[in-house]
Design an enzyme around this catalytic site. Structure first.
Site, short mmCIF file in Angstrom:
data_model
loop_
_atom_site.label_atom_id
_atom_site.label_comp_id
_atom_site.label_asym_id
_atom_site.label_seq_id
_atom_site.Cartn_x
_atom_site.Cartn_y
_atom_site.Cartn_z
N LYS A 186 16.50 -17.57 -51.98
CA LYS A 186 15.66 -16.38 -51.78
C LYS A 186 15.68 -15.51 -53.02
O LYS A 186 16.67 -14.86 -53.32
CB LYS A 186 16.12 -15.55 -50.59
CG LYS A 186 15.04 -14.49 -50.25
CD LYS A 186 15.52 -13.35 -49.40
CE LYS A 186 16.03 -12.17 -50.16
NZ LYS A 186 15.07 -11.52 -51.07
N THR B 244 27.21 -4.38 -54.20
CA THR B 244 28.44 -4.51 -53.41
C THR B 244 28.18 -4.20 -51.94
O THR B 244 28.70 -4.86 -51.05
CB THR B 244 29.51 -3.57 -54.02
OG1 THR B 244 29.82 -4.09 -55.32
CG2 THR B 244 30.78 -3.54 -53.19
N GLY C 156 26.59 -7.12 -50.39
CA GLY C 156 27.61 -8.18 -50.37
C GLY C 156 28.49 -8.06 -49.13
O GLY C 156 28.82 -9.06 -48.48
N GLU D 202 28.87 -12.25 -56.13
CA GLU D 202 28.93 -11.68 -57.49
C GLU D 202 28.26 -10.34 -57.39
O GLU D 202 27.05 -10.27 -57.21
CB GLU D 202 28.23 -12.64 -58.47
CG GLU D 202 28.63 -12.41 -59.90
CD GLU D 202 27.65 -11.52 -60.61
OE1 GLU D 202 27.88 -10.29 -60.62
OE2 GLU D 202 26.66 -12.04 -61.14
N CYS E 197 24.94 -6.54 -64.28
CA CYS E 197 26.11 -6.26 -63.44
C CYS E 197 27.35 -5.98 -64.30
O CYS E 197 28.20 -5.20 -63.91
CB CYS E 197 26.36 -7.41 -62.49
SG CYS E 197 26.35 -9.01 -63.28
N GLU F 157 27.69 2.62 -59.90
CA GLU F 157 26.85 1.72 -60.71
C GLU F 157 25.45 2.30 -60.81
O GLU F 157 24.75 2.44 -59.81
CB GLU F 157 26.81 0.33 -60.07
CG GLU F 157 26.08 -0.66 -60.94
CD GLU F 157 26.14 -2.09 -60.42
OE1 GLU F 157 25.87 -2.31 -59.23
OE2 GLU F 157 26.47 -2.99 -61.22
#
Ligand code: NDP
Length: 500
Positions: free
Chosen positions: A194, A249, A252, A269, A303, A404
């Site tokens: 995807k 994150t 994730g 990741e 990243c 981030e």
């Protein structure tokens, strides 16, 4: 900052024809098909805000179809295919990517906004090299003969995991597809990929090249769509054995939770807030360039971006002045201009997000060395351009040093000595990467060991190679992609006992 140049690469006719006409379709079982719902979505050119193409929008029903096709392909023989067959296919894919380099680079730059200089010299050749590297592996994936009681013959087989869901982000769309597909296919898995909703185009063009290379039907299925629908359906699907994810994150964690239903294997990741640490004894010119490349490459949407620039206190002002001066010279412009070194951010959403961090930095009392705002000169006003930004006087506890940003924004933070650099460098939830700049070899190795990061660069930054494992410590994720480490993600070990 210079004005945008008007010189543009000529649009490859294959790109124009790819973008024209009916909506791009999903790849399921070797066929290009409409979404079960019939829905489509727009993919936008971030340099202009205009629609580039319409794309079929996969939903859970399409994930079901793709899983069925992938399982059938896997059981039909792909999972047991001859290693040399997989080698030949992977080499053919690499060659086709090389042969379509300009076309893929333009498509990537149009869809993502990255400078053609980067997509042509890094993303596309990097994708080809990744497939080429993994082409070498199928014939080298061994089991072991175990030293057991001699009445038994005891050995292991290393077998593919089965059907793998792969959810990739928008910052390196083609390269991330290669990082995921290369090892999965080398090990004999079937895949549902995807791409991110912002950047589906190069994955779809890659799908055409995979079919041209001879990848059997159902082995790779490509489903553009949205995270909460198609992505979540992949993460939760009971027919998927493994999910590999690159992205935030936060998502994730959602994926890890969703995978619990059938205890999928998961590799993640995720984000980063990587320290790039410059000691006074470094080669200053090289370190300045490393600081700039560490944050402005790919508009900072990386990243492992060196988004926290730690500078030894006694040269802080002098060094950050140099970084600021050079940052002002980074050439911001349209992605298809070969002179451009920084393009627009990928989307309106990302543009708004980065601008909110620029405000946060100012509100927290950081000083804007340069940038600190959107770029609106001339044609840039139509796109999602942010000026290369250097914040000085930053404390490591500020939001711009902890969260981030994923944009061209570096937070320059002073440190006193080696210990302080390590303490501050590690003081974040992330642990993806770190940079060290020094001429002192002992110090370099000592600091490299002390930093909690999956990758440490010494006197360089952002070096990547298909042979070198990449992944995170702490909340930057787990599992290592690239190198032989990816094989661990895409194989499982079977122990066999034979009574002799
Ligand atoms: P996301 O993590 O949302 O997106 C990454 C991928 O995950 C996309 O394919 C996305 O789909 C998909 N996804 C989103 N939600 C789900 C879900 N619930 N289940 C399964 N898949 C899902 O990143 P964003 O695009 O929202 O970017 C936000 C921030 O994330 C960035 O500012 C940056 O900080 C970080 N990020 C980190 C990346 C990295 O390389 N580590 C890459 C990208 C972002 P879709 O987008 O198609 O809806």
């Amino acid at each position: 900052m210079s004005q945008p140049a008007m010189k543009m690469a000529t649009l490859d006719p294959k790109v124009a024809s790819f973008l024209e006409g009916a909506p791009k379709r999903l790849l399921i079982n070797g066929q290009w098909v409409d979404a079960a719902s019939g829905q489509t979505f727009e993919t936008i050119n971030p340099a202009t805000g205009e629609v580039l193409a319409h794309v079929a929008e996969a939903s859970a029903a399409d994930v079901d179809r793709a899983v069925e096709a992938a399982r059938a392909a896997f059981e039909r023989g792909w999972g047991q295919s001859k290693p040399t067959h997989r080698t030949r296919l992977l080499l053919a894919i690499a060659d086709l990517i090389d042969a379509h380099r300009d076309e893929l680079a333009q498509l990537e730059s149009l869809d993502n906004g990255k400078p053609i200089f980067e997509s042509r010299n890094i993303d596309v050749p990097g994708a080809a090299e990744c497939f080429r590297y993994y082409a070498g592996w199928p014939t080298k994936i061994y089991g072991e003969t175990n030293p057991s009681d001699p009445v038994y013959f005891s050995y292991t087989l290393r077998e593919p995991v089965g059907v793998c869901g792969q959810i990739i982000p928008w910052n390196f769309p083609l390269l991330m597809a290669a990082w995921k597909l290369g090892p999965a296919l080398a090990c004999g898995n079937a895949v549902i990929l995807k791409p991110a909703e912002q950047t589906p185009l190069t994955a779809l063009r890659l799908g055409e090249l995979l079919l041209e290379a001879g990848v059997p039907e159902g082995v790779v299925n490509i489903l553009p769509g949205f995270g909460p629908t198609a992505g979540a359906a992949i993460a939760a699907h009971p027919g998927i054995d493994k999910v590999a994810f690159t992205g935030s994150t936060e998502v994730g964690k959602d994926i890890l939770r969703a995978s619990a239903g059938n205890l999928k294997r998961v590799s993640l990741e995720l984000g980063g807030k990587s320290p790039n640490i410059v000691f006074t004894d470094a080669d200053h010119d090289a370190a300045v360039q490393g600081a700039l490349g560490g944050i402005f490459f790919n508009q900072g949407q990386v990243c492992c971006a060196g988004s926290r620039l730690f500078v030894e206190e006694r040269m802080y002002d002098e060094f950050t002045d140099k970084v600021t001066t050079f940052a002002q010279q980074v050439k911001l412009g349209p992605p298809l201009d070969p002179e451009t070194r920084m393009g627009p951010l990928v989307s309106q959403e990302q543009f708004d997000r980065v601008k909110s961090y620029l405000r946060a930095g100012k509100d927290e009392g950081a000083k804007v060395g340069t940038g600190g705002e959107a770029a609106t000169e001339g044609a840039l006003a139509r796109g999602y351009y942010v000026k290369p930004t250097v914040f000085t006087g930053v404390r490591n506890t500020m939001r711009i040093a902890q969260e981030e940003i994923f944009g061209p924004v570096v937070a320059a933070i002073p440190f006193t000595d080696e210990n302080d650099a390590v303490l501050q460098g590690n003081a974040t939830i992330y642990g993806l990467a770190a940079g060290i700049w020094t001429r002192d070899v002992s110090k370099a190795h000592k600091v490299a060991r002390a930093l909690k990061a999956g990758t440490v660069w010494i006197n360089c930054y952002n070096q990547m190679d298909p042979t070198a494992p990449f992944g995170g410590y702490k909340q930057s994720g787990f599992g290592r992609e690239l190198g032989k480490h990816s094989l661990e993600l895409y194989t499982q070990v079977k122990q066999v006992w034979l009574r002799v």
